[in-house]
Design an enzyme around this catalytic site. Structure first.
Site, PDB file in Angstrom:
ATOM      1  N   GLY A   1      10.648  77.361  32.728  1.00 29.45           N
ATOM      2  CA  GLY A   1       9.312  77.001  32.269  1.00 29.45           C
ATOM      3  C   GLY A   1       9.350  75.891  31.250  1.00 29.45           C
ATOM      4  O   GLY A   1       8.585  74.934  31.317  1.00 29.45           O
ATOM      5  N   ALA A   2      10.276  76.009  30.304  1.00 26.96           N
ATOM      6  CA  ALA A   2      10.410  75.009  29.247  1.00 26.96           C
ATOM      7  C   ALA A   2      11.696  75.298  28.486  1.00 26.96           C
ATOM      8  O   ALA A   2      12.310  76.350  28.635  1.00 26.96           O
ATOM      9  CB  ALA A   2       9.210  75.037  28.302  1.00 26.96           C
TER      10      ALA A   2
ATOM     11  N   GLU B   1      13.637  74.744  24.498  1.00 26.22           N
ATOM     12  CA  GLU B   1      13.318  74.527  23.088  1.00 26.22           C
ATOM     13  C   GLU B   1      14.277  73.598  22.363  1.00 26.22           C
ATOM     14  O   GLU B   1      14.489  73.725  21.156  1.00 26.22           O
ATOM     15  CB  GLU B   1      13.295  75.873  22.354  1.00 26.22           C
ATOM     16  CG  GLU B   1      14.663  76.540  22.152  1.00 26.22           C
ATOM     17  CD  GLU B   1      15.094  77.497  23.234  1.00 26.22           C
ATOM     18  OE1 GLU B   1      16.006  78.304  23.003  1.00 26.22           O
ATOM     19  OE2 GLU B   1      14.515  77.439  24.345  1.00 26.22           O
ATOM     20  N   ASN B   2      14.892  72.623  23.041  1.00 24.89           N
ATOM     21  CA  ASN B   2      15.806  71.694  22.375  1.00 24.89           C
ATOM     22  C   ASN B   2      15.216  71.257  21.038  1.00 24.89           C
ATOM     23  O   ASN B   2      14.051  70.906  20.947  1.00 24.89           O
ATOM     24  CB  ASN B   2      16.023  70.453  23.245  1.00 24.89           C
ATOM     25  CG  ASN B   2      16.203  70.792  24.701  1.00 24.89           C
ATOM     26  OD1 ASN B   2      17.149  71.443  25.078  1.00 24.89           O
ATOM     27  ND2 ASN B   2      15.257  70.356  25.524  1.00 24.89           N
TER      28      ASN B   2
ATOM     29  N   HIS C   1       5.612  79.515  22.477  1.00 24.06           N
ATOM     30  CA  HIS C   1       6.944  80.102  22.590  1.00 24.06           C
ATOM     31  C   HIS C   1       8.025  79.091  22.232  1.00 24.06           C
ATOM     32  O   HIS C   1       8.912  79.376  21.409  1.00 24.06           O
ATOM     33  CB  HIS C   1       7.149  80.615  24.019  1.00 24.06           C
ATOM     34  CG  HIS C   1       8.466  81.273  24.254  1.00 24.06           C
ATOM     35  ND1 HIS C   1       8.649  82.629  24.182  1.00 24.06           N
ATOM     36  CD2 HIS C   1       9.686  80.755  24.550  1.00 24.06           C
ATOM     37  CE1 HIS C   1       9.910  82.930  24.440  1.00 24.06           C
ATOM     38  NE2 HIS C   1      10.563  81.793  24.658  1.00 24.06           N
ATOM     39  N   GLU C   2       7.961  77.911  22.835  1.00 27.17           N
ATOM     40  CA  GLU C   2       9.021  76.926  22.594  1.00 27.17           C
ATOM     41  C   GLU C   2       8.973  76.408  21.160  1.00 27.17           C
ATOM     42  O   GLU C   2      10.022  76.175  20.549  1.00 27.17           O
ATOM     43  CB  GLU C   2       8.919  75.772  23.597  1.00 27.17           C
ATOM     44  CG  GLU C   2       8.976  76.189  25.054  1.00 27.17           C
ATOM     45  CD  GLU C   2      10.166  77.074  25.394  1.00 27.17           C
ATOM     46  OE1 GLU C   2      11.249  76.892  24.808  1.00 27.17           O
ATOM     47  OE2 GLU C   2      10.012  77.959  26.255  1.00 27.17           O
TER      48      GLU C   2
ATOM     49  N   GLU D   1      15.236  85.295  22.397  1.00 31.03           N
ATOM     50  CA  GLU D   1      14.180  85.333  23.417  1.00 31.03           C
ATOM     51  C   GLU D   1      13.229  86.513  23.234  1.00 31.03           C
ATOM     52  O   GLU D   1      12.013  86.360  23.348  1.00 31.03           O
ATOM     53  CB  GLU D   1      14.784  85.332  24.819  1.00 31.03           C
ATOM     54  CG  GLU D   1      15.531  84.056  25.166  1.00 31.03           C
ATOM     55  CD  GLU D   1      14.679  82.799  25.090  1.00 31.03           C
ATOM     56  OE1 GLU D   1      13.433  82.886  24.997  1.00 31.03           O
ATOM     57  OE2 GLU D   1      15.270  81.694  25.107  1.00 31.03           O
TER      58      GLU D   1
END
Length: 897
Positions: A266-267, A269-270, A302-303, A325
């Site tokens: 989905g994505a 988080e870098n 979330h990210e 997570e």
């Protein structure tokens, strides 16, 4: 390095074997010369030996790299290759290591490491993708400071992005340019990112509580800029919420989101450079549904929240994945609930979250891939990005909050980050911080036992039984907890289970609670903390037998077995002040009817629902005090998957037949009520994705669905005609898609022209065409008509197996989300599944492994489905050169019989 045994089978990595790295990396200086066919990567690292580890060679991970040069302190060095690992002996205590490699991003169909999507470079490094970029200690406990220089042709790649802050940029000869980025925070390799391509950005400057200014940017392709407002607003809300709720500020000068249409997840988080699937960024009212808007808000949150819970404090090893997570899912759930203006909207969000848990995670806990929230072993870590790690992990965090209180939990979060900022830690460290911040809490008292939620797999069951003693005016609730065996864990110890409870009288009035031996009365809900295998709780001062409302708000991720009478459930449905248990009462009634219908061998014309249930649903639908979104949830029948999970042996076609009969009965019995509901809710004025308007559109869409279904049996042409007109005239995607869905789901002849028109309007909108594919592949099966349609859809010019979103829209919608169509008596669905898993495995093993899980629960199936499913799984398992991703899933499935 993939370890294999003497037979060539992959060997599992075990948590108990964790050892700190033999070397640390302090700084990383990366220079990229970007070219789709041959990207050059120069990697300079300042390294030192870990004095606490035994002296040993340096082993660096790599995957599909071309190695050109290795220098130690500027001099040529001897090295050897062991599998995919680069091994160097005889190193000094501290040194500079320089490695020069090349890779081919344009051929990277796995979408892990550095890859090209629509002429733009992207990266995906979690969990083990960085080793596909350069040789490295590719593990989360090695945290280093990164400096990154990107060089590329300016005309083709005008935008050059990486983590942290842009410190320098300029021109180079031959039409090339460069950008230099420095990340001020140490990070593990999985948080590295780069993006290079033709992109445009929506920008917003915001001021933090400290007065510091930050630049927020959302990068997309030029034609998509008008679809980024909601994502930007969601990002702003996320920044403000995290600082207000937990005191966690944005710690970078700029924060960037970039969207790509080719993405496995989905994505991601870098640090400071989040890379997103377009599905969770792009939205306007013409192309995105209310659900899309809600999902974007949640995933952006979330990210962003990972910036602290995952980036500033990360996990020591991948067994601790839920540390970041589970906590971050909990935080995004709280964020979405806190943005809701009223209690009803909060309740709807909670019910939606629980529905995901029970329909996806509970089956996982009962299947061959069952694993604890903190797994003990894995072959391929990508297979453990699961609903257990994420959603069940979030429920474990939520129970902590229940046990210490909302303010106590915020104190615990503060202590956690004070203790561990800049570290790679464990789930135990997190739980200890929450408990230490609340030393008088039940969590602190029971912490060793509470942590069984991290170590024991499976869904606990609470068997409860109530007895009323008229003479003593008391009600005793006996509760026995158990947890079934799971792979590798034949026996389980008791859990700590917080149970929120209330009592109602027969008329539905909430009763005050007084426990035996206590003098004080409690108004409303009481939290009971269960920690023994069996317990008895006695309430006193009751003039009549109460109706217990147990597990309010779904206070623990357990299955509650309580023999409610229909009358008790109807009382709870009509009166329980707890919205979750009010919804749950309706679900229990619907599930009971379905199971009775399946057991009685009902036909598609046999009434499955009794008059009391129909009347109760009518009362809910007509109740002016209830929110439309809540009504829509109550009136949604339990899914075929959820019904199947309650059976020991599953005949998927019987489940499908009975549930379709229930839908048809609701459609005809409440026909006048559906007409009323549509007329009351279909006009929501100017489009807004707020909870109230979204709820009204959802209920109007449900009404259209049932009205078209009723027309199927009655021959009515009015409502299908109105639905087609609604489809044509709709001013937003939600209303348009609801109308299209009503025609498709009812199998009406008008569906074909509506589908053709929909495709013609949106042929250039990839995410909308995903919906078009998914709707058809997930439609109710009538006489085996869906599989031939799915095969035709795969031949459509717009279909591409290499794009994960498109593959999911057709293949997953059929195999994983349409059990009535997939589980065919002729086994053709299973043959199709096995062919697609093998085909995808050669292109993108992560996506293939996800699809492989569609048959996790094969051993519950009745014959002939069971044998046919096993044969299909065995066919995949026998494929030579199967990826470790898919191999792990299918071999565990076969072992789970």
């Amino acid at each position: 390095m993939l370890l294999r045994d003497a037979q060539g089978q992959p060997i599992a990595i075990r948590r108990e074997d964790y050892a700190a790295p033999a070397y640390w990396i302090d700084t990383v200086d990366l220079t990229f010369d970007l070219d789709p066919a041959k990207t050059r990567v120069l990697n300079r690292m300042q390294m030192r030996r870990n004095p606490e580890a035994p002296v040993q060679p340096l082993r660096l991970d790599g995957d599909e790299l071309n190695l050109a040069r290795v220098l130690v302190n500027g001099q040529g060095a001897s090295f050897r290759m062991e599998g995919d690992q680069l091994v160097i002996d005889g190193l000094p205590d501290s040194f500079e290591l320089e490695i020069f490699t090349t890779c081919c991003p344009i051929k990277n169909t796995k979408l892990m490491g550095l890859f090209v999507s629509e002429d733009t470079f992207f990266t995906q490094c979690e969990a083990e993708g960085f080793r596909r970029i350069t040789y490295f200690l590719d593990r989360p406990d090695v945290m280093a400071s990164y400096t990154v220089t990107l060089r590329a042709a300016k005309a083709a790649y005008p935008v050059l992005l990486s983590n942290g802050n842009l410190v320098e940029q300029g021109e180079l000869p031959e039409g090339r340019h460069f950008a230099k980025w420095v990340d001020p925070f140490k990070k593990p390799s999985y948080l590295f990112a780069l993006v290079a391509g033709k992109l445009v950005a929506r920008e917003q400057r915001i001021k933090a509580r400290s007065g510091k200014e930050h630049l927020l940017q959302v990068y997309v392709r030029a034609g998509d800029l008008d679809k980024t407002e909601h994502a930007m607003n969601s990002l702003i809300n996320s920044v403000l919420w995290d600082e207000a709720r937990f005191g966690l500020p944005l710690d970078l000068d700029r924060f960037m989101i970039v969207a790509t249409s080719d993405f496995n997840m989905g994505a991601m988080e870098n640090k400071g450079l989040n890379i997103f699937n377009t599905k969770y960024v792009l939205a306007n009212q013409a192309t995105a549904t209310d659900a899309d808007y809600s999902n974007i808000e949640s995933v952006v949150g979330h990210e962003y929240f990972h910036n602290w819970s995952g980036d500033r404090v990360t996990c020591r090893d991948w067994f601790q994945l839920s540390l970041k997570e589970g906590l971050t899912v909990f935080r995004d759930q709280e964020f979405s609930q806190d943005l809701c203006a009223d209690a009803s909207a909060r309740a709807v969000k909670r019910i939606e979250d629980v529905r995901v848990l029970r329909t996806a995670q509970f089956p996982e806990d009962a299947g061959p891939m069952a694993h604890p929230v903190r797994p003990d072993s894995y072959i391929e870590i990508s297979n453990f990005y699961t609903v257990t790690i994420y959603e069940k992990g979030a429920e474990v965090v939520r129970m902590m909050q229940t046990l210490v209180g909302r303010k106590g939990f915020e104190k615990g979060i503060t202590l956690y980050f004070e203790r561990h900022d800049g570290q790679a830690v464990t789930c135990d460290d997190f739980a200890q911080a929450i408990a230490d911040a609340n030393p008088e809490s039940e969590l602190a008292r029971l912490l060793p036992q509470f942590k069984r939620w991290y170590s024991q797999a499976g869904t606990p069951r609470l068997a409860a039984h109530g007895v009323y003693d008229a003479q003593n005016r008391s009600y005793t609730l006996s509760v026995v907890q158990s947890c079934p065996p799971t792979p590798g864990q034949p026996t389980k110890e008791p859990f700590v289970i917080p149970v929120n409870i209330g009592l109602l009288d027969a008329s539905g009035r909430e009763l005050p609670l007084q426990l035996e031996g206590e003098s004080d009365l409690t108004r409303g809900t009481r939290t009971l903390v269960l920690s023994r295998a069996g317990e008895q709780i006695t309430f006193v001062g009751l003039d009549a037998e109460p109706v217990p409302s147990i597990l309010r708000g779904f206070s623990a991720p357990v299955i509650l077995d309580f023999e409610y009478t229909d009358a008790q459930l109807l009382t709870l449905l009509a009166n329980d002040p707890d919205p979750f248990n009010r919804w749950e009462a309706g679900q229990r009634l619907g599930l009971r009817a379905a199971l009775n219908g399946i057991a009685a061998l009902a036909t598609d014309t046999t009434p499955v629902l009794n008059d009391a249930y129909i009347d109760a649903m009518r009362s809910v639908l007509r109740n002016p005090q209830l929110d439309a979104a809540f009504k829509e949830l109550v009136l949604t029948l339990p899914s075929e998957t959820y019904i199947a999970e309650q059976l020991d042996v599953v005949d998927p076609q019987r489940v499908h037949l009975v549930r379709e009969a229930m839908r048809a009965q609701l459609a005809t019995a409440l026909f006048a009520d559906w007409q009323w509901a549509y007329e009351e809710n279909h006009d929501t004025g100017a489009y807004s994705p707020d909870p109230t308007s979204s709820g009204r559109r959802a209920l109007a869409g449900m009404a259209l669905n049932f009205l078209c279904l009723a027309a199927r049996s009655s021959g009515d042409v009015v409502w299908p005609g109105k639905t087609l007109q609604r489809f044509k005239d709709a001013g937003n995607m939600t209303d348009r898609f609801n109308a299209l869905n009503a025609l498709v789901a009812s199998g009406h002849t008008l569906a074909a022209q509506a589908l053709a028109r929909f495709h013609a309007i949106f042929k250039d909108e990839a995410l909308v065409i995903d919906k078009w594919f998914s709707l058809q592949a997930g439609a109710p099966d009538r006489g085996g008509d869906i599989l031939p349609l799915v095969k035709q859809l795969m031949k459509h010019p717009d279909f591409s197996l290499k794009n994960p979103n498109r593959a999911r829209s057709v293949i997953f919608s059929y195999c994983s989300a349409n059990p009535g169509a997939f589980h065919r008596p002729d086994a053709a669905g299973y043959v199709f599944w096995s062919e697609r898993v093998i085909e995808l495995d050669a292109i993108n093993p992560q996506v293939a492994a996800r699809l492989a899980r569609a048959l996790d629960r094969w051993s519950k199936l009745a014959e002939p489905y069971r044998s046919a499913a096993r044969e299909a799984i065995a066919r995949v398992a026998a494929k030579p050169d199967l990826s470790k991703d898919t191999h792990e899933v299918v071999t565990r499935a076969l072992a789970g019989n």
